[in-house]
Design a protein around this motif. Structure first.
Motif, PDB file in Angstrom:
ATOM      1  N   LEU A  34      34.228   6.037 -41.740  1.00  0.00           N
ATOM      2  CA  LEU A  34      33.583   5.328 -42.823  1.00  0.00           C
ATOM      3  C   LEU A  34      32.192   5.444 -43.069  1.00  0.00           C
ATOM      4  N   ASP A  35      31.567   6.266 -41.945  1.00  0.00           N
ATOM      5  CA  ASP A  35      29.913   6.668 -42.147  1.00  0.00           C
ATOM      6  C   ASP A  35      29.912   7.934 -43.076  1.00  0.00           C
ATOM      7  N   LYS A  36      29.107   7.589 -44.323  1.00  0.00           N
ATOM      8  CA  LYS A  36      28.988   8.662 -45.129  1.00  0.00           C
ATOM      9  C   LYS A  36      28.425   9.847 -44.648  1.00  0.00           C
ATOM     10  N   GLU A  37      27.526   9.577 -43.787  1.00  0.00           N
ATOM     11  CA  GLU A  37      26.612  10.794 -43.248  1.00  0.00           C
ATOM     12  C   GLU A  37      27.819  11.559 -42.354  1.00  0.00           C
ATOM     13  N   VAL A  38      28.369  10.974 -41.506  1.00  0.00           N
ATOM     14  CA  VAL A  38      29.374  11.693 -40.782  1.00  0.00           C
ATOM     15  C   VAL A  38      30.315  12.542 -41.711  1.00  0.00           C
ATOM     16  N   MET A  39      30.905  12.035 -42.806  1.00  0.00           N
ATOM     17  CA  MET A  39      31.879  12.474 -43.571  1.00  0.00           C
ATOM     18  C   MET A  39      31.109  13.680 -44.612  1.00  0.00           C
ATOM     19  N   GLN A  40      29.764  13.665 -44.649  1.00  0.00           N
ATOM     20  CA  GLN A  40      29.101  14.353 -45.952  1.00  0.00           C
ATOM     21  C   GLN A  40      29.730  15.826 -45.817  1.00  0.00           C
ATOM     22  N   PHE A  41      29.890  16.489 -44.971  1.00  0.00           N
ATOM     23  CA  PHE A  41      30.140  17.810 -44.874  1.00  0.00           C
ATOM     24  C   PHE A  41      31.549  18.243 -44.541  1.00  0.00           C
ATOM     25  N   THR A  42      32.417  17.236 -44.339  1.00  0.00           N
ATOM     26  CA  THR A  42      33.641  17.537 -43.873  1.00  0.00           C
ATOM     27  C   THR A  42      34.785  17.963 -44.969  1.00  0.00           C
TER      28      THR A  42
END
Length: 172
Positions: A34-42
């Motif tokens: 859910l964390d946008k920063e975690v998912m940003q580059f995935t």
């Protein structure tokens, strides 16, 4: 440490243990995504619910197909779920890649490097000769980890109008 988690450990490092995804991981896995920063580059989209995360885990077939896959990562001292790391075989590309994703509160502690090096040992022990890593060109944190792992630049490529970098490492 909890005996069941020890029994299911695939890889053990100084501070971490890695095990197959399990239903118990669904909530923290969902929360991490859910964390946008975690998912940003995935290049991935977050799960829409804990149920969707559970379904992903239940249908994850890499362990049966290849005897490896992405693994949940836990801290040894607290048994806290902190993310995942592992190997993934792409039939389309006929190659094995290393991938990792960690909860933001566990960034910059060396866990990605430590768990990935454990995965490299697993790869060597299981006859995998080459592992690749891909990162979005703007994801400097992941690129730094990949370089710390001793991987060498292979090439740039474009996917979904985004620029990516690929690295590789060979084992004898």
């Amino acid at each position: 440490m909890h005996k069941q988690k020890l029994q299911n450990t695939i890889i053990s490092t100084k501070r971490l243990f890695l095990k197959r995804f399990s239903i118990e991981d669904a909530l923290p896995f969902y929360t991490m995504n859910l964390d946008k920063e975690v998912m940003q580059f995935t290049g991935d989209t977050p799960f829409e619910s804990t149920e969707e995360a559970k379904a992903f885990i239940e249908n994850y077939d890499h362990y049966k197909k290849y005897e490896y896959g992405r693994w949940s990562v836990f801290l040894k001292d607290s048994e806290e779920y902190i993310g995942f790391c592992g190997l993934k075989f792409s039939e389309e590309k006929n190659e094995v890649d290393i991938g990792f994703r960690f909860m933001k509160k566990h960034w910059n502690k060396g866990y990605a490097t430590e768990s990935a090096l454990g995965c490299f040992e697993y790869a060597k022990e299981h006859g995998i000769k080459k592992v690749v890593a891909r990162a979005h060109q703007d994801n400097t944190a992941s690129v730094n980890v990949i370089q710390k792992l001793g991987m060498t630049f292979s090439h740039f490529f474009e996917e979904h109008k985004e620029k990516w970098i690929q690295y590789e490492i060979h084992f004898d």
